[in-house]
Design a protein around this motif. Structure first.
Motif, PDB file in Angstrom:
ATOM      1  N   THR A  90       0.803  -1.231   0.000  1.00  0.00           N
ATOM      2  CA  THR A  90       0.000   0.000   0.000  1.00  0.00           C
ATOM      3  C   THR A  90       0.830   1.272   0.000  1.00  0.00           C
ATOM      4  OG1 THR A  90      -0.133  -0.073   2.426  1.00  0.00           O
ATOM      5  CG2 THR A  90      -1.935  -1.124   1.178  1.00  0.00           C
ATOM      6  N   ILE A  91       2.026   1.223   0.609  1.00  0.00           N
ATOM      7  CA  ILE A  91       2.804   2.449   0.766  1.00  0.00           C
ATOM      8  C   ILE A  91       4.229   2.329   0.215  1.00  0.00           C
ATOM      9  CG2 ILE A  91       3.849   4.035   2.424  1.00  0.00           C
ATOM     10  CD1 ILE A  91       0.939   4.532   2.080  1.00  0.00           C
ATOM     11  N   ALA A  92       5.015   1.407   0.772  1.00  0.00           N
ATOM     12  CA  ALA A  92       6.461   1.392   0.522  1.00  0.00           C
ATOM     13  C   ALA A  92       6.806   1.250  -0.954  1.00  0.00           C
ATOM     14  CB  ALA A  92       7.119   0.279   1.336  1.00  0.00           C
ATOM     15  N   LYS A  93       6.318   0.197  -1.607  1.00  0.00           N
ATOM     16  CA  LYS A  93       6.694  -0.016  -3.001  1.00  0.00           C
ATOM     17  C   LYS A  93       6.008   0.967  -3.957  1.00  0.00           C
ATOM     18  CE  LYS A  93       9.269  -2.078  -4.534  1.00  0.00           C
ATOM     19  NZ  LYS A  93      10.622  -1.825  -5.101  1.00  0.00           N
ATOM     20  N   PRO A  94       4.701   1.249  -3.817  1.00  0.00           N
ATOM     21  CA  PRO A  94       4.115   2.284  -4.688  1.00  0.00           C
ATOM     22  C   PRO A  94       4.803   3.643  -4.539  1.00  0.00           C
ATOM     23  CG  PRO A  94       2.376   0.994  -3.684  1.00  0.00           C
ATOM     24  CD  PRO A  94       3.659   0.572  -3.023  1.00  0.00           C
ATOM     25  N   ALA A  95       5.150   4.018  -3.302  1.00  0.00           N
ATOM     26  CA  ALA A  95       5.843   5.296  -3.095  1.00  0.00           C
ATOM     27  C   ALA A  95       7.222   5.267  -3.720  1.00  0.00           C
ATOM     28  CB  ALA A  95       5.941   5.607  -1.608  1.00  0.00           C
ATOM     29  N   SER A  96       7.895   4.120  -3.622  1.00  0.00           N
ATOM     30  CA  SER A  96       9.220   3.984  -4.214  1.00  0.00           C
ATOM     31  C   SER A  96       9.152   4.096  -5.731  1.00  0.00           C
ATOM     32  CB  SER A  96       9.833   2.634  -3.809  1.00  0.00           C
ATOM     33  OG  SER A  96      11.090   2.458  -4.420  1.00  0.00           O
ATOM     34  N   ILE A  97       8.211   3.376  -6.344  1.00  0.00           N
ATOM     35  CA  ILE A  97       8.071   3.429  -7.802  1.00  0.00           C
ATOM     36  C   ILE A  97       7.644   4.817  -8.254  1.00  0.00           C
ATOM     37  CG2 ILE A  97       6.667   2.575  -9.733  1.00  0.00           C
ATOM     38  CD1 ILE A  97       6.703  -0.150  -8.376  1.00  0.00           C
ATOM     39  N   ALA A  98       6.723   5.421  -7.518  1.00  0.00           N
ATOM     40  CA  ALA A  98       6.279   6.775  -7.874  1.00  0.00           C
ATOM     41  C   ALA A  98       7.427   7.775  -7.769  1.00  0.00           C
ATOM     42  CB  ALA A  98       5.121   7.194  -6.975  1.00  0.00           C
ATOM     43  N   SER A  99       8.290   7.621  -6.761  1.00  0.00           N
ATOM     44  CA  SER A  99       9.428   8.538  -6.613  1.00  0.00           C
ATOM     45  C   SER A  99      10.426   8.344  -7.747  1.00  0.00           C
ATOM     46  CB  SER A  99      10.112   8.327  -5.255  1.00  0.00           C
ATOM     47  OG  SER A  99      10.760   7.077  -5.185  1.00  0.00           O
ATOM     48  N   ILE A 100      10.602   7.098  -8.197  1.00  0.00           N
ATOM     49  CA  ILE A 100      11.486   6.834  -9.338  1.00  0.00           C
ATOM     50  C   ILE A 100      10.929   7.490 -10.598  1.00  0.00           C
ATOM     51  CG2 ILE A 100      12.402   5.029 -10.857  1.00  0.00           C
ATOM     52  CD1 ILE A 100      12.375   3.168  -8.375  1.00  0.00           C
ATOM     53  N   ALA A 101       9.617   7.344 -10.807  1.00  0.00           N
ATOM     54  CA  ALA A 101       8.979   7.962 -11.972  1.00  0.00           C
ATOM     55  C   ALA A 101       9.091   9.482 -11.912  1.00  0.00           C
ATOM     56  CB  ALA A 101       7.512   7.533 -12.053  1.00  0.00           C
ATOM     57  N   ALA A 102       8.878  10.055 -10.725  1.00  0.00           N
ATOM     58  CA  ALA A 102       8.976  11.511 -10.570  1.00  0.00           C
ATOM     59  C   ALA A 102      10.399  11.988 -10.812  1.00  0.00           C
ATOM     60  CB  ALA A 102       8.506  11.913  -9.178  1.00  0.00           C
ATOM     61  N   ALA A 103      11.394  11.214 -10.330  1.00  0.00           N
ATOM     62  CA  ALA A 103      12.796  11.574 -10.547  1.00  0.00           C
ATOM     63  C   ALA A 103      13.147  11.528 -12.028  1.00  0.00           C
ATOM     64  CB  ALA A 103      13.703  10.629  -9.762  1.00  0.00           C
ATOM     65  N   LEU A 104      12.622  10.518 -12.738  1.00  0.00           N
ATOM     66  CA  LEU A 104      12.878  10.418 -14.178  1.00  0.00           C
ATOM     67  C   LEU A 104      12.337  11.627 -14.923  1.00  0.00           C
ATOM     68  CD1 LEU A 104      13.905   8.799 -16.589  1.00  0.00           C
ATOM     69  CD2 LEU A 104      11.712   7.592 -16.638  1.00  0.00           C
ATOM     70  N   MET A 105      11.144  12.067 -14.549  1.00  0.00           N
ATOM     71  CA  MET A 105      10.559  13.242 -15.209  1.00  0.00           C
ATOM     72  C   MET A 105      11.348  14.507 -14.890  1.00  0.00           C
ATOM     73  SD  MET A 105       8.315  11.928 -16.977  1.00  0.00           S
ATOM     74  CE  MET A 105       8.871  10.205 -16.915  1.00  0.00           C
ATOM     75  N   ARG A 106      11.874  14.582 -13.672  1.00  0.00           N
ATOM     76  CA  ARG A 106      12.669  15.749 -13.296  1.00  0.00           C
ATOM     77  C   ARG A 106      13.947  15.816 -14.129  1.00  0.00           C
ATOM     78  NH1 ARG A 106      14.292  17.006  -7.060  1.00  0.00           N
ATOM     79  NH2 ARG A 106      15.895  15.412  -7.390  1.00  0.00           N
ATOM     80  N   VAL A 107      14.540  14.659 -14.407  1.00  0.00           N
ATOM     81  CA  VAL A 107      15.749  14.620 -15.231  1.00  0.00           C
ATOM     82  C   VAL A 107      15.422  14.940 -16.688  1.00  0.00           C
ATOM     83  CG1 VAL A 107      17.546  13.098 -16.157  1.00  0.00           C
ATOM     84  CG2 VAL A 107      16.967  13.019 -13.726  1.00  0.00           C
ATOM     85  N   LEU A 108      14.368  14.316 -17.223  1.00  0.00           N
ATOM     86  CA  LEU A 108      13.990  14.565 -18.618  1.00  0.00           C
ATOM     87  C   LEU A 108      13.618  16.028 -18.838  1.00  0.00           C
ATOM     88  CD1 LEU A 108      11.851  11.388 -19.471  1.00  0.00           C
ATOM     89  CD2 LEU A 108      14.210  11.894 -20.157  1.00  0.00           C
ATOM     90  N   GLY A 109      13.095  16.671 -17.797  1.00  0.00           N
ATOM     91  CA  GLY A 109      12.708  18.074 -17.913  1.00  0.00           C
ATOM     92  C   GLY A 109      13.876  19.001 -18.171  1.00  0.00           C
ATOM     93  N   ASN A 110      15.114  18.501 -17.975  1.00  0.00           N
ATOM     94  CA  ASN A 110      16.300  19.315 -18.254  1.00  0.00           C
ATOM     95  C   ASN A 110      16.595  19.421 -19.741  1.00  0.00           C
ATOM     96  OD1 ASN A 110      16.911  19.796 -15.517  1.00  0.00           O
ATOM     97  ND2 ASN A 110      17.890  17.796 -15.333  1.00  0.00           N
ATOM     98  N   PHE A 111      16.009  18.510 -20.539  1.00  0.00           N
ATOM     99  CA  PHE A 111      16.221  18.540 -21.986  1.00  0.00           C
ATOM    100  C   PHE A 111      15.195  19.481 -22.620  1.00  0.00           C
ATOM    101  CE2 PHE A 111      17.929  14.397 -20.734  1.00  0.00           C
ATOM    102  CZ  PHE A 111      19.162  14.407 -21.373  1.00  0.00           C
ATOM    103  N   HIS A 112      15.638  20.226 -23.633  1.00  0.00           N
ATOM    104  CA  HIS A 112      14.762  21.196 -24.288  1.00  0.00           C
ATOM    105  C   HIS A 112      13.510  20.530 -24.848  1.00  0.00           C
ATOM    106  CE1 HIS A 112      13.547  24.777 -26.484  1.00  0.00           C
ATOM    107  NE2 HIS A 112      13.439  24.034 -27.574  1.00  0.00           N
ATOM    108  N   THR A 113      13.672  19.318 -25.398  1.00  0.00           N
ATOM    109  CA  THR A 113      12.534  18.608 -26.005  1.00  0.00           C
ATOM    110  C   THR A 113      11.443  18.323 -24.986  1.00  0.00           C
ATOM    111  OG1 THR A 113      14.081  17.565 -27.543  1.00  0.00           O
ATOM    112  CG2 THR A 113      11.876  16.578 -27.362  1.00  0.00           C
ATOM    113  N   PHE A 114      11.858  18.087 -23.732  1.00  0.00           N
ATOM    114  CA  PHE A 114      10.892  17.718 -22.690  1.00  0.00           C
ATOM    115  C   PHE A 114      10.634  18.853 -21.714  1.00  0.00           C
ATOM    116  CE2 PHE A 114      12.966  13.700 -23.946  1.00  0.00           C
ATOM    117  CZ  PHE A 114      11.843  12.980 -24.344  1.00  0.00           C
TER     118      PHE A 114
END
Length: 439
Positions: A90-114
């Motif tokens: 309910t918490i640990a793994k969904p939060a972990s996966i969601a944080s990984i997804a959020a981190a990926l978007m934060r990195v991709l946001g550094n590229f002009h295309t994204f």
């Protein structure tokens, strides 16, 4: 079946995510000096290695799907196993996966295309949240279709991330006109310092090392697990420790302590100083690949816990469903994706998602490691293909460190820790209610 190579790549691939690229700032801001930061990296690496060695004995002794769930069930009974599964699902793994997804978007946001990822979409949603949810479902689909193909892709991405980390280190150490050995003697005077500073830095380091236990959840799908899992756990954590020390040294060679302590992306800033936008782009690509590898492995292993609990009838039987064509636990994978998506919708922010998971994870790390003592006492004659080197000191040191970390986390982050503890305790009446209905 997965091989030793797959299992080792999963350990390395899951551990090395965005942490090594981001946490040097938090560590330096807390510790204040290069020597103290290295002490934290060493302590964090040793603790992770002690935990991996303890888990290796359990995994080689009881190579079952579910990993920690199976160890806790056999050591303490169904209630503890249910509480772990309830918290994990309910918490640990969904939060972990969601944080990984959020981190990926934060990195991709550094590229002009994204760049659009950093802009609002509609209502209170940002495009980064929508893209993170889409990425979660794409990874889930891949894991549903083929466990082996997912593991193969994760292995390739792991080797790519290792190569990029080595390249980054070589580039930094080659910049003799930009870097300086004097940076290793520099200090950040505004650091928190003392025991509190050390512990804050240690939490950041342990987050960077986190994920080494996930491979045990795949134990029932690994060929020769009695041999493969100890090699993967111990070899994987040791490899990560060396790569982390190398990367940290490379960053500190280029940047002084005061610069690292105030930089949102120290690795990017180091390469930007050396090679300009091209160097910064290399780091961004490396971070995206690194997080992608962690994303696949974490999602792949995480769903095995509710799947194993459902097989033992501690969780709804529907979660034990195996896809008739792909032979994967698709129901558990889908539930995991749904809960991760809901957290991304509700919170979205990387730090909030991560804080949600940390307390519960380390509580069960301590309980699982303590199972080494339980089984040594209760099942002294059970074959153990691998025995913890340094027993009983190694598992005892890990448990003691985990308890200190829990106490400090509760003191330093009372809201997030209280919420995590509340979720765990909520599982007690739910367990007994479900049990009474089953009877």
């Amino acid at each position: 079946m997965l091989t030793t190579r797959h299992a080792t790549a999963m350990v390395v691939g899951i551990i090395i995510g965005s942490g090594i690229f981001l946490v040097p700032r938090e560590m330096m801001a807390a510790a204040g000096s290069s020597s103290m930061v290295y002490a934290v990296w060493i302590v964090g690496g040793l603790l992770s290695l002690f935990g991996a060695m303890s888990y290796a004995e359990l995994a080689a002794m009881k190579p079952r799907v579910g990993g920690e769930y199976a160890f806790l069930h056999d050591a303490y009974g169904p209630l503890t196993a249910f509480l772990y599964t309830w918290t994990w699902t309910t918490i640990a793994k969904p939060a972990s996966i969601a944080s990984i997804a959020a981190a990926l978007m934060r990195v991709l946001g550094n590229f002009h295309t994204f760049a659009f990822l950093n802009t609002p979409a509609f209502a209170h949603l940002a495009w980064s949240q929508i893209a993170a949810i889409l990425a979660t479902w794409l990874i889930t689909l891949l894991n549903v279709v083929s466990t082996r193909d997912s593991a193969n892709l994760q292995t390739v991405l792991t080797w790519l991330k290792i190569s990029i980390i080595v390249v980054v280190a070589v580039v930094c150490f080659s910049a003799i006109h930009t870097g300086s050995l004097h940076n290793f003697a520099s200090h950040y005077n505004a650091a928190r310092g003392g025991f509190a500073g050390f512990m804050v830095a240690l939490i950041a380091a342990l987050w960077a090392y986190d994920g080494w236990s996930d491979v045990t959840q795949m134990a029932g799908e690994v060929r020769e697990p009695q041999r493969a899992l100890p090699l993967a756990l111990i070899g994987g954590v040791a490899t990560v420790g060396l790569l982390y020390m190398l990367t940290n040294a490379a960053i500190q060679y280029v940047l002084p302590a005061a610069t690292i302590a105030v930089s949102d992306r120290p690795t990017t800033d180091a390469l930007l100083r050396i090679a300009g936008p091209l160097g910064a782009g290399l780091v961004a690509i490396g971070m995206a690949i690194s997080i992608g590898s962690t994303f696949i492995g974490s999602s792949l292993s995480g769903a095995r816990v509710p799947f194993a609990a459902a097989q033992d009838r501690l969780f709804p039987a529907a979660l034990a469903a195996i896809h008739p064509r792909f032979r994967t636990p698709y129901a558990s994978l889908i539930l995991q994706a749904v809960l991760s998506s809901l957290l991304l919708l509700a919170l979205g922010r990387f730090q909030a998602l991560f804080s949600l998971a940390i307390f519960s994870e380390w509580l069960f790390y301590a309980l699982t490691t303590a199972a080494v003592f339980v089984f040594r006492f209760r099942e002294p004659n059970t074959p153990r293909p691998y025995r913890v080197t340094g027993y009983p000191f190694v598992p005892a040191a890990f448990i003691a460190a985990a308890l200190v970390l829990l106490v400090f986390s509760f003191h330093d982050q009372p809201t997030a820790s209280s919420y995590g503890l509340g979720v765990i305790l909520l599982g007690i009446p739910i367990h007994y209610l479900a049990k009474s209905r089953a009877d």
